[in-house]
Structure formats: structure tokens, C-alpha cells
Design an enzyme around this catalytic site. Structure first.
Site, PDB file in Angstrom:
ATOM      1  N   ASP A 322       0.873  -1.154   0.000  1.00 41.37           N
ATOM      2  CA  ASP A 322       0.000   0.000   0.000  1.00 41.37           C
ATOM      3  C   ASP A 322       0.926   1.225   0.000  1.00 41.37           C
ATOM      4  O   ASP A 322       2.105   1.115   0.343  1.00 41.37           O
ATOM      5  CB  ASP A 322      -0.878  -0.028   1.252  1.00 41.37           C
ATOM      6  CG  ASP A 322      -1.729   1.216   1.381  1.00 41.37           C
ATOM      7  OD1 ASP A 322      -2.321   1.617   0.369  1.00 41.37           O
ATOM      8  OD2 ASP A 322      -1.785   1.778   2.481  1.00 41.37           O
ATOM      9  N   ASP A 528      -1.506  -0.947   6.006  1.00 46.46           N
ATOM     10  CA  ASP A 528      -1.608  -0.349   7.333  1.00 46.46           C
ATOM     11  C   ASP A 528      -2.494  -1.156   8.272  1.00 46.46           C
ATOM     12  O   ASP A 528      -2.632  -0.819   9.433  1.00 46.46           O
ATOM     13  CB  ASP A 528      -2.113   1.092   7.250  1.00 46.46           C
ATOM     14  CG  ASP A 528      -3.521   1.190   6.690  1.00 46.46           C
ATOM     15  OD1 ASP A 528      -3.987   2.309   6.495  1.00 46.46           O
ATOM     16  OD2 ASP A 528      -4.161   0.157   6.457  1.00 46.46           O
ATOM     17  N   ASP A 532      -6.787  -1.940   4.653  1.00 48.31           N
ATOM     18  CA  ASP A 532      -6.362  -2.999   3.742  1.00 48.31           C
ATOM     19  C   ASP A 532      -6.621  -4.398   4.281  1.00 48.31           C
ATOM     20  O   ASP A 532      -6.013  -5.363   3.822  1.00 48.31           O
ATOM     21  CB  ASP A 532      -4.860  -2.844   3.443  1.00 48.31           C
ATOM     22  CG  ASP A 532      -4.568  -1.540   2.728  1.00 48.31           C
ATOM     23  OD1 ASP A 532      -5.238  -1.249   1.734  1.00 48.31           O
ATOM     24  OD2 ASP A 532      -3.669  -0.814   3.181  1.00 48.31           O
TER      25      ASP A 532
END
Length: 634
Positions: A322, A528, A532
């Protein structure tokens, strides 16, 4: 050593002295047998007891059974010294293993020494009272004095201090906290006195979740551990049957051929075969290796939920990241300030000198002073001056556009291009990457400020380290706009980037990558841990980044990096590969030595003393090798 270990050590020393003393007493027959039985009973009574209990409970074929049969058999055949010596050396090996495992557990406990013993609460008269953290309810004000651990997650309501978070993150850098700061359990208060309003119960606090994770990590076994468990299950009965065949078949064949049976010789060989075959080295060293690897990772601020995930890390060839909060800091910062060259103004109001960057930033910060938006906060922080709200009036926040306010009698508008166009103002085009805040003063365009999510200092090195460690492809998935995503990906050296994605789109991209990779290759997703969670669950290995205090991260991920440093992923992979290398070394060494000695024992070349080395010696060497997993270079 523990009291139990010391007791075993005293038994070993006393038994050794008695065994040596017996050898110098000139007696034979029953008297010699009885004298040898004294050190044998002293050193082996617990092994014999376990062997009998195993038979009673239907768990016959274990190392206790092998040792009991081998030593009792040797004594019955008149090999008194060898029988006692086998039991003695076996107990030495067991003591060594116990000390090694205990040392591993103590190292991990010391490095993860975050469990609080008490919480300080105040009574009606203001006196401190120590209570069990489990008894503290949400919303209670607790007091943490200098040198004490923070027992429960909460918010600082009074005081400021410096916290030591090394037990959680593996990092020595202290963290400053003051009123309003979120604080997590497990940290050590170093300087000032803190009053904290608890936001969770002790059982739901970060410290409890982490301890539960570490303590239960051994329940999820790797493929290698499961293989060893299955191997030992079939191996032990097989060698017992083989030993029986060595003891019976050759004498029977000799009898059929008219030769002497020589039962004693073949039974001794069978007993030697049994001692050699004991699978202690594998059964002990393999789990110890994984335990050591998980402990080394924990000491570095990396929590691995099981040895299966530790093993999978060594096979990772695809790493998907991410962006926000993982490769970037996830906080907005002013990166560029561009006053308009067409707007000259002075503090006195006559348009004679160019607007300075500091003045443009100050106007924008004052205009945004009443907003709680992260962009507004970044403007106030970049201004670096206390905001005097008496200078600000007539604040009007326009949703989706920006804000207007009167500052020192001057009308200031700060916002996006839509706001400028709605006022009939032509604004400059942004050539940078990030969010643009345009500023107009008294209806005249004054310039723009660029605000960006800043990359972490370690991100570029982390990507390089992963590629150097054998990762084939690094990918970034983000919901950010294409320009910002491409800019970050290019600067960090990522192989692939997909932008403007919703959470469902990220899952689809991961699905596509899973189809692309090889069957023996693993894909890790690093996020995180909150937004996600679906992708963390879908990847082969879900890695939560910077997850201190995040319940979603700890629950959804397989590996939790306890700080915001992406370099920890490369370190976790290095720990994993070292652990697996040691595991395979022990497997090859133990099985190789045992096979050679088993063949030699069956043909009478290996005696009982060589059998002792094949059992206890190999176990000691394998355990020593396994303990290396505890040490890792950062």
C-alpha cells in the site's frame, strides 16, 4: 538454571561419581550388578517411569521407551557400564536441551517484557492505589510514574513525558507524549508523571494482544515441523521393528544353517541400533529453531503469528505495498510555496514589493485556522507561529471548495481550483505532485501552496534490500491519483504501480498477481492493517505496517511490524531464511549421521559408545546450531 534443572545436574554428578567408583571395586556377579543398579536407578528412574506410563497410555514408541529398552537390555546382558553410561549421557543431553530451551524462552521474555504487574489508580483522597490491570474499567484515570510501564491503552489527560517503546518496536528512539496524545500499553515511562484516561480494557489493550500473539505463535506449525512430527510418528515404530529383526533373524538363520545362534551378540547390536535410532535431535532442534527465529523477530519489533508464516517469508518472491502509511508517512506536509509574481504587496497595503512565501503561508494558515481537515493542520504546522484568532473573522467554509475569511481586514480565500473559478479568478496550473491550495487576497490571485504525503526515509532502501534478497517483483497499490502514485513509484524504484483503486480493486489486483506467480512462490501484501484488511487476508502473507494500537492490524495480518520502518520486512525475510537454513542443516546432519551409524550398528562395527554419540552427541550439536536462530544482525 531452574531448581528442577539443578536437581538433574546433581543427579548426573552423583551418578557419574558412583559409576566411576564401581569400576574400581573388585567384585563380580550379583554384587557388581547391584552396585551398578544404584547409579542407574539414580539417573534413570524418571525415564523408566515415563516409559511405563507411555505404555499404559498407549503411547509406546517414544524416546523414553527406546532408552529404557536399550539400557535395561544392556544390563540384562551383563553390559552394566554401557547400560548406565547410555542413560547418563542421555540425561546430560536432556539437561542441555532443557537449559537451551529455557534460555531461549528467557531471552524472548526479557525482550518482550511488557506485561504490566499493576495499574495506579487514585482514591477519593488522592492517594495512589495499586490494582490489578484486569480490574480497571474503561474511562478510569490511571497514573504512570517515571520508570513504570503503561498498563492499559488510553489518552494522556495530564502531564508530558518521554516513552521507551523498544520492547514493542525494537527501536531505541524515545517517543515524546503530552496532553491529548494516544498512548499504548507496554511502553515504559521515562521522565514525567502521566495521568491517562483508559480507552480499552486490559484484555483488549495492545500489550495483551501482543503477548497473546507471541505465546500462541507455536500453535501454527510450519510444513517442516509437521513433516518432522509425521516422520517421528512412523520412524520410531519402524526402527523398533528393525531392531527386533536384527536381534532375532540372524540367530534364527544361523540355527537353520547349523551354526551357533550367538544371541547375545545380536541382541547387543539390536540395543545399539535402538540407542542410535532415537530421533531426539530432530524432534527437539527443529521446533527450537523456529522458536528461536520467532524470538529473534520479536526482539526486532516483528511479530510472526506462527512458524508456518516464518517459513513462508523465506519463499516470498512478490511483495505488494500500500502507499499511504506504508511507503509514505501518511501525513500531509507543505512541500512547496509559490507566491504569484503578478501580486506585489507590502504589509502596509501599498503594492510595491513582491509577496513573500512566509506571508502567503501565514494568510493560508489563518484562513484555515478553524478547520480540522488534515490539510488545514499541515498549513498551521508549516506556518510555525501561534494562531491569533482575534485577527480572524467572518470565516466561511465552502464544502468541496475551501474557505474564506477576513484577516486583519483583508479578505482571504484558500482552496482548490473550483473555489478560484467560482470567484472568477484565474489560477496557475500546478506542476508538482500533491494537493494544491490556491490563495486569493481581496479577489486577486496570490499564489499556491503544494502539500504532499512525504516518503519515509527508509522506503527506497527497503525496496532495494528486498530485491537484493531475491524478491522478483515489487508492486504498489494505492487509491491516490496517478500522478502522485507514479511519482512515488519512480522515486522508490518499484517495478509496478496501480493507482486510483478502491479496496475491492486492490483485492482484484492481488488475485491477478497470485495467478501470475509460481506455485512455490509466495506473495506478501504490506499495508496499514485497517483499510487494507481484505487484501491482508487474501495474500499468502499479510504484513501490517506500523500497527501499534491497531486491533485490525493485529487480527488481520500474519506478520505485524511494530513500527513504521519498511526495512523491517527485509529483516524479517533474512531471519526467516537463516532459520530455515539452520533447520535444513539439522535435518541433513541428524538423519545422515544416524543412517551411517545404524548401518554400522547392524553389522556390529558401531559399539554402544558410538551409539551414545549418534544419539546424545548429535542432539547437543543440533540444539547448539538451533540456538543460533536467536541471534540476528540488524
Amino acid at each position: 538454571m531452574t531448581k528442577k534443572q539443578k536437581k538433574v545436574l546433581y543427579r548426573i554428578i552423583l551418578s557419574t561419581v558412583l559409576l566411576v567408583a564401581v569400576q574400581f571395586i573388585p567384585v563380580e556377579g550379583w554384587i557388581k550388578l547391584l552396585l551398578n543398579l544404584i547409579p542407574y536407578a539414580m539417573i534413570g528412574y524418571d525415564i523408566l517411569r515415563k516409559a511405563v506410563l507411555g505404555i499404559v497410555h498407549g503411547e509406546v514408541f517414544d524416546e523414553n521407551f527406546l532408552m529404557a529398552v536399550a539400557t535395561v537390555g544392556a544390563i540384562l546382558l551383563g553390559e552394566y557400564t554401557e547400560g548406565v553410561a547410555v542413560m547418563l549421557f542421555y540425561q546430560i543431553g536432556e539437561l542441555f536441551q532443557s537449559v537451551a530451551v529455557g534460555r531461549s524462552r528467557r531471552n524472548i521474555s526479557a525482550l518482550m517484557d511488557i506485561r504490566p504487574d499493576y495499574a495506579n489508580t487514585m482514591d477519593a483522597e488522592g492517594n495512589l492505589e495499586q490494582v490489578d490491570p484486569d480490574d480497571v474499567e474503561i474511562g478510569t484515570i490511571i497514573v504512570v510514574q517515571p520508570g513504570e510501564k503503561v498498563p492499559i491503552d488510553g489518552v494522556v489527560v495530564e502531564g508530558s513525558s518521554t516513552l521507551n517503546t523498544s520492547a514493542l518496536t525494537g527501536e531505541s528512539m524515545p517517543r515524546e507524549v503530552s496532553v491529548g496524545a494516544d498512548i499504548i500499553s507496554g511502553c515504559v515511562n521515562l521522565t514525567g508523571l502521566l495521568k491517562i484516561r483508559t480507552t480499552k480494557e486490559f484484555g483488549e489493550s495492545t500489550v495483551s494482544k501482543i503477548l497473546d500473539l507471541v505465546e500462541n505463535s507455536s500453535m501454527k506449525k510450519s510444513r517442516t515441523e509437521n513433516f518432522i512430527t509425521r516422520f517421528a510418528k512412523y520412524y520410531t515404530p519402524a526402527v523398533c521393528g528393525s531392531a527386533l529383526a536384527v536381534a532375532v533373524l540372524p540367530p534364527l538363520v544361523s540355527l537353520l544353517l547349523g551354526e551357533p545362534a550367538v544371541w547375545g551378540t545380536w541382541i547387543i547390536r539390536a540395543l545399539t541400533f535402538l540407542v542410535i535410532s532415537c530421533p531426539c535431535a530432530l524432534v527437539i532442534s527443529i521446533p527450537l529453531s523456529f522458536f528461536g527465529g520467532i524470538g529473534a523477530a520479536s526482539a526486532s519489533g516483528i511479530l510472526v503469528k506462527g512458524s508456518n508464516y516464518l517459513e513462508a517469508l523465506s519463499e516470498t518472491k512478490y511483495v505488494v505495498f500500500d502507499k499511504t502509511g506504508t511507503l509514505t508517512k501518511g501525513v500531509f506536509q507543505v512541500t512547496e510555496v509559490h507566491p504569484s509574481e503578478g501580486y506585489p504587496i507590502s504589509a502596509a497595503g501599498n503594492r510595491t514589493e513582491a509577496l513573500q512565501k512566509e506571508d502567503l503561508l501565514t494568510y493560508a494558515a489563518y484562513a484555515e485556522s478553524y478547520s480540522s481537515h488534515p490539510i488545514s493542520k499541515s498549513l498551521r504546522e508549516a506556518c510555525g507561529k501561534p494562531i491569533d484568532h482575534n485577527r480572524v473573522s467572518d470565516v466561511e467554509e465552502i464544502s468541496g471548495h475551501g474557505v474564506k475569511a477576513v484577516i486583519d481586514g483583508v479578505t482571504v480565500a484558500a482552496g482548490n481550483g473550483k473555489l478560484m473559478r467560482s470567484m472568477g479568478i484565474i489560477c496557475e496550473e500546478n506542476t508538482g505532485v500533491g494537493t494544491v491550495v490556491h490563495v486569493a487576497i481581496d479577489g486577486t490571485y496570490a499564489g499556491y501552496i503544494l502539500i504532499s504525503d512525504v516518503e519515509k526515509e527508509q522506503s527506497k532502501d527497503a525496496i532495494a534490500a528486498l530485491k537484493a534478497s531475491g524478491v522478483k517483483r515489487t508492486v504498489m497499490l494505492t487509491g491516490d491519483n496517478r500522478a502522485a502514485a507514479d511519482h512515488v513509484a519512480t522515486r522508490l524504484g518499484l517495478d509496478e504501480v496501480h493507482s486510483e483503486l478502491l479496496p475491492a480493486d486492490k483485492v482484484a489486483q492481488v488475485e491477478e498477481l497470485l495467478q501470475r506467480k509460481g506455485s512455490k512462490e509466495k506473495l506478501a501484501f504490506v499495508g496499514d492493517g485497517i483499510n487494507d484488511a481484505p487484501v491482508l487476508s487474501r495474500a499468502d502473507i499479510g504484513v501490517a505496517m506500523g500497527a501499534l494500537g491497531s486491533d485490525a492490524a493485529i487480527e488481520a495480518a500474519d506478520v505485524v511490524l511494530m513500527d513504521d520502518n519498511p526495512m523491517k520486512l527485509a529483516l524479517a525475510m533474512r531471519i526467516s531464511r537463516k532459520c530455515l537454513r539452520i533447520v535444513y542443516e539439522n535435518i541433513v546432519f541428524a538423519i545422515g549421521v544416524k543412517l551411517i551409524c545404524l548401518i554400522l550398528g547392524a553389522f556390529g562395527i558401531a559399539n554402544m559408545w558410538m551409539a551414545i554419540f549418534a544419539d546424545v552427541g548429535v542432539m547437543v550439536l543440533a540444539v547448539l546450531n538451533a540456538v543460533r536462530c536467536l541471534k540476528v544482525k540488524n
